[in-house]
Design an enzyme around this catalytic site. Sequence first.
Site, PDB file in Angstrom:
ATOM      1  N   HIS A  54       0.704  -1.171   0.008  1.00  0.00           N
ATOM      2  CA  HIS A  54      -0.128  -0.080  -0.069  1.00  0.00           C
ATOM      3  C   HIS A  54       0.832   1.267   0.002  1.00  0.00           C
ATOM      4  CE1 HIS A  54      -4.312  -1.465   1.228  1.00  0.00           C
ATOM      5  NE2 HIS A  54      -3.618  -2.461   0.467  1.00  0.00           N
ATOM      6  N   HIS A 183      -2.636 -13.374  -1.807  1.00  0.00           N
ATOM      7  CA  HIS A 183      -3.978 -13.576  -0.925  1.00  0.00           C
ATOM      8  C   HIS A 183      -3.924 -15.035  -0.293  1.00  0.00           C
ATOM      9  CE1 HIS A 183      -6.646  -9.954  -2.601  1.00  0.00           C
ATOM     10  NE2 HIS A 183      -5.948  -9.639  -1.430  1.00  0.00           N
ATOM     11  N   THR A 184      -2.977 -15.509  -0.779  1.00  0.00           N
ATOM     12  CA  THR A 184      -2.815 -16.844  -0.076  1.00  0.00           C
ATOM     13  C   THR A 184      -2.420 -16.714   1.445  1.00  0.00           C
ATOM     14  OG1 THR A 184      -1.725 -19.149  -0.156  1.00  0.00           O
ATOM     15  CG2 THR A 184      -0.137 -17.114  -0.444  1.00  0.00           C
ATOM     16  N   THR A 216      -7.448 -19.131   2.038  1.00  0.00           N
ATOM     17  CA  THR A 216      -6.879 -20.294   2.225  1.00  0.00           C
ATOM     18  C   THR A 216      -6.893 -20.897   3.661  1.00  0.00           C
ATOM     19  OG1 THR A 216      -4.570 -19.622   2.594  1.00  0.00           O
ATOM     20  CG2 THR A 216      -5.133 -19.840   0.185  1.00  0.00           C
ATOM     21  N   ASP A 223       1.957 -20.418  -0.625  1.00  0.00           N
ATOM     22  CA  ASP A 223       1.986 -21.427  -1.737  1.00  0.00           C
ATOM     23  C   ASP A 223       0.987 -21.121  -2.886  1.00  0.00           C
ATOM     24  OD1 ASP A 223      -0.382 -21.888  -0.580  1.00  0.00           O
ATOM     25  OD2 ASP A 223       0.471 -23.868   0.366  1.00  0.00           O
TER      26      ASP A 223
END
Length: 363
Positions: A54, A183-184, A216, A223
């Site tokens: 950000h 986003h994992t 996740t 990953d």
Amino acid sequence: RRPSAHLSAALYSGVASPKCATSDPEQLKGAREEIKELLKTKFCHPILVWLGWHDSGTYNKNIKEWPKRGGANGSLRFEIELKHAANAGLVNALKLLEPIKEKYPSVTYADLFQLAGATAIEEAGGPKIPMKYGRVDVSKPEECPEEGRLPDAGPPSPADHLREVFCRMGLNDKEIVALSGAHTLGRSRPERSGWGKPETKYTKEGPGAPGGQSWTMQWLKFDNSYFKDIKERKDEDLLVLPTDGVLFEDPSFKVYAEKYAEDQEAFFKDYAEAHAKLSNLGAKFDPPEGIVIDGLPKAAPERFVAATYSSGKRELSDATKQKIRAEYEAIGGSPDKPLQSNYFLNIVIVIAALAFLSSLVVN
């Protein structure tokens, strides 16, 4: 721990805080080790990644002047930018990094934010990010970018929105999809973003502060699970934002999303390149070429060619090869190429031999 007066001045009153002109390489290394220890106890990998993103993600390639163009310049430490809707909760990341900044004052905020994000990815099991440092900080709140440059999670046309935001930064479809794979890590908290469940079976007990909804199951492991889970959509406890789902709906995005769901190595490679590019956006470096703190990788050892010095009758054993190589390298040579002749040494040997023969004749 309460914020110190130094941090409070920068975050809450909007007063410019002291800054260093550029970062010191040894202090960068020390700060990185401190960040690794912080991650072991606070499990703050996701929020450190978002902090770096950000700070750099406000970059506008159409604006040439620094710092008006936005990007990785440390402006996110100021209250005016922290109050942007997309930055809700990131003040907690700055509080975590405050003691490290105090211990290593010769590291700029801009470098510290990007160092923290890259280290968090690597420590979570992700790829090594080819980072460089030396970013210069902005010095006052008036140099912060205006609100609205960061992506929204649920726009009316997700694919168009992602391209509008990331293409403004100079990134392409492949980089958009690869970066989405981060986003994992992490969770979405409805009280901050308006998205996600208050808690799920994967988040109700932490680690760290419990709650939120993750993308996740193992949301502290980096990953390619994100792509697999988004594609299958079989678990209601896993989050799928409109900007996530579109990765398998838009024809161009889908090519990369399908690839990353099947090939983690390809995802890691593309992600590392995209992350490094994002971390440099809009930054002004001092020195201009940046600072690399990892050094150059060691060269691979020379290939062993036994035929060069074997009798040709039989292959040498590995132990013998290693012994010969060690003996050659001890005197600066290699078994793959002959040593340069030392003519002075040769002359000394000849003279010594003649002297020995002469002594035999005299005797």
